[in-house]
Scaffold this motif. Structure first.
Motif, PDB file in Angstrom:
ATOM      1  N   ASP A 220       0.802  -1.277  -0.132  1.00  0.00           N
ATOM      2  CA  ASP A 220      -0.038   0.028  -0.166  1.00  0.00           C
ATOM      3  C   ASP A 220       0.879   1.380   0.167  1.00  0.00           C
ATOM      4  N   ALA A 225      -0.750   3.036  -5.637  1.00  0.00           N
ATOM      5  CA  ALA A 225      -2.088   3.774  -5.813  1.00  0.00           C
ATOM      6  C   ALA A 225      -1.979   4.181  -7.341  1.00  0.00           C
ATOM      7  N   GLU A 226      -0.705   4.776  -7.950  1.00  0.00           N
ATOM      8  CA  GLU A 226      -0.626   5.305  -9.238  1.00  0.00           C
ATOM      9  C   GLU A 226      -0.666   4.138 -10.244  1.00  0.00           C
ATOM     10  N   GLU A 227      -0.220   3.087  -9.717  1.00  0.00           N
ATOM     11  CA  GLU A 227      -0.301   1.905 -10.732  1.00  0.00           C
ATOM     12  C   GLU A 227      -1.866   1.324 -11.022  1.00  0.00           C
ATOM     13  N   ASN A 228      -2.521   1.302  -9.741  1.00  0.00           N
ATOM     14  CA  ASN A 228      -3.739   0.936  -9.769  1.00  0.00           C
ATOM     15  C   ASN A 228      -4.873   1.867 -10.587  1.00  0.00           C
ATOM     16  N   ARG A 229      -4.332   2.759 -10.889  1.00  0.00           N
ATOM     17  CA  ARG A 229      -5.324   3.666 -11.700  1.00  0.00           C
ATOM     18  C   ARG A 229      -5.444   3.197 -13.265  1.00  0.00           C
ATOM     19  N   THR A 230      -4.433   2.686 -13.829  1.00  0.00           N
ATOM     20  CA  THR A 230      -4.627   1.981 -15.014  1.00  0.00           C
ATOM     21  C   THR A 230      -4.491   0.533 -15.090  1.00  0.00           C
ATOM     22  N   LYS A 231      -4.456  -0.191 -13.959  1.00  0.00           N
ATOM     23  CA  LYS A 231      -4.213  -1.615 -14.045  1.00  0.00           C
ATOM     24  C   LYS A 231      -5.340  -2.542 -14.734  1.00  0.00           C
ATOM     25  N   LYS A 236      -5.356  -7.032 -11.592  1.00  0.00           N
ATOM     26  CA  LYS A 236      -5.657  -6.652 -10.459  1.00  0.00           C
ATOM     27  C   LYS A 236      -6.106  -7.953  -9.574  1.00  0.00           C
TER      28      LYS A 236
END
Ligand SMILES: NC(=O)C1=CN([C@@H]2O[C@H](COP(=O)(O)OP(=O)(O)OC[C@H]3O[C@@H](n4cnc5c(N)ncnc54)[C@H](OP(=O)(O)O)[C@@H]3O)[C@@H](O)[C@H]2O)C=CC1
Ligand SMILES: CCCCCCCCCCCCCCCC(=O)[C@@H](N)CO
Length: 338
Positions: A220, A225-231, A236
């Protein structure tokens, strides 16, 4: 017959526990040590810096953004255990130019003394389907995640060899142990660290320098967080099977393994199993670790061709099962003390 095997296994495991410390390296004392953490202004790197600082280390934080570095310095300094400790910040792009990195680390050593432990944590991730990833990003990730660890290591290795001591840590990822959907740019850059670490360890072991490769799960951090924006959803869903850890939890494990000189550093039962089934020819720093890897590989192999065939078990199966028994005893003990 089974009683004999069980007695043998117990005696064998006890013997291993007694002789295991003979092959493990002497732990590094962090109190007064100079620890350089690349990527130390955020996430896992900052958590590692805090963990080392609360054990009395002197810290050099390396990253690009100076404001983030200063903020991180203030946060790390809260954990001082004596009034001599110092946190120094230095801004450089670890992947840009080797000579720039070399000069920055030379200055850091002039300020705080030779580097006792180098933590290569600077890195970035990017996920997306192969054909959707900008072609230039394949090069960029290799530069930051791989060369960004080669350059600092190259800059400190000569001094470590002269002093015949040191620790070098590479922060890879579970995606550096298993290739995943959506990580065609990221996984190779993390797999590369393993090849570097195994080769380097073979060269510098005679100089009493120990290498550790860390394989954290999703953690975390601002990077996640940045990666999860476009994963992609597939990435995921797969990544989350390993859960999401907190940076300080990951940092504690990583620092403990680096101080001990353990080559592999993984977090939690999933990470432990993943490390065992993907161990390849990685160096083992304890006999029990080697045995557990053997058991898991045996189990994995045997599952492929049915663990208990109806014919008499072959000697290999008997030893495989014995190793499995020993491993389950050891893993039980390991998990119990966690
Ligand atoms: N978070 C996660 O889920 C996991 C992360 N990892 C790995 O852990 C490492 C840290 O990740 P995380 O804490 O999430 O990331 P963050 O984005 O939170 O922190 C990354 C750090 O690296 C620095 N950095 C990035 N690029 C460069 C560069 N070119 N030169 C110098 N410093 C740089 C950043 O500072 P600045 O931008 O100012 O340069 C920052 O300090 C990465 O290598 C990542 O691959 C591994 C497994 C899981
Ligand atoms: C036999 C044992 C199997 C155990 C299950 C393992 C399943 C694979 C999980 C892979 C998780 C990948 C996380 C990547 C984290 C990362 O590096 C990025 N978040 C970077 O920010």
């Amino acid at each position: 017959m089974l009683l004999v095997v069980a007695a043998f296994v117990v005696a064998f495991v006890l013997l291993l526990y007694m002789i295991s410390p003979l092959i493990s390296p002497k732990p590094l004392k962090l109190n007064g040590a100079h620890v350089v953490v690349t990527g130390g202004s955020s996430g896992i790197g900052k958590a590692i810096a805090v963990e080392c600082y609360r054990q009395g280390a002197f810290i050099t934080l390396v990253a690009r953004d100076e404001a983030k570095l200063l903020q991180a310095k203030k946060e790390v300094e809260k954990f001082a255990i004596n009034d001599k400790q110092v946190v120094v910040c230095t801004s450089v792009d670890v992947s840009s130019d080797y000579h720039e990195v070399e000069s920055v680390l030379k200055q850091a050593q002039e300020k705080l003394g030779p580097v006792d432990m180098l933590v290569n944590c600077a890195g970035t991730s990017l996920s997306g389907k192969f054909e959707d990833v900008e072609v230039d990003n394949f090069r960029k990730l290799m530069e930051v995640n791989y060369l960004g660890s080669v350059y600092p290591t190259r800059a400190v290795i000569t001094t470590m060899k002269e002093r015949r001591m040191g620790r070098i840590m590479f922060v890879s990822s579970q995606a550096g142990q298993i290739g995943l959907f959506g990580y065609t740019a990221y996984s190779p850059s993390k797999f590369a660290l393993r090849g570097l670490a195994e080769s380097l360890q073979m060269e510098i072991k005679p100089y009493n320098i120990y290498v550790t490769v860390a394989y954290p799960p999703d953690t975390d951090t601002p990077g996640l967080a940045e990666e999860n924006r476009t994963k992609p959803l597939e990435t995921k869903l797969i990544s989350e099977t390993s859960g999401v850890c907190q940076p300080d939890q990951v940092a504690k494990v990583i620092v403990r393994d680096a101080v001990q000189g353990n080559f592999n550093s993984s977090v939690g039962p999933d990470g432990y199993m993943l490390a065992a089934v993907t161990c390849g020819m990685s160096p083992v720093t304890s006999i029990t670790e080697g045995l557990q890897q053997d058991a898991f590989v045996q189990l994995y192999d045997r599952q492929r061709d049915s663990l208990f065939s109806c014919s008499w078990p072959s000697i290999k199966t008997v030893f495989g099962v014995a190793a499995l028994g020993a491993a389950s005893l050891t893993i039980g003990a390991y998990l119990a003390q966690k």
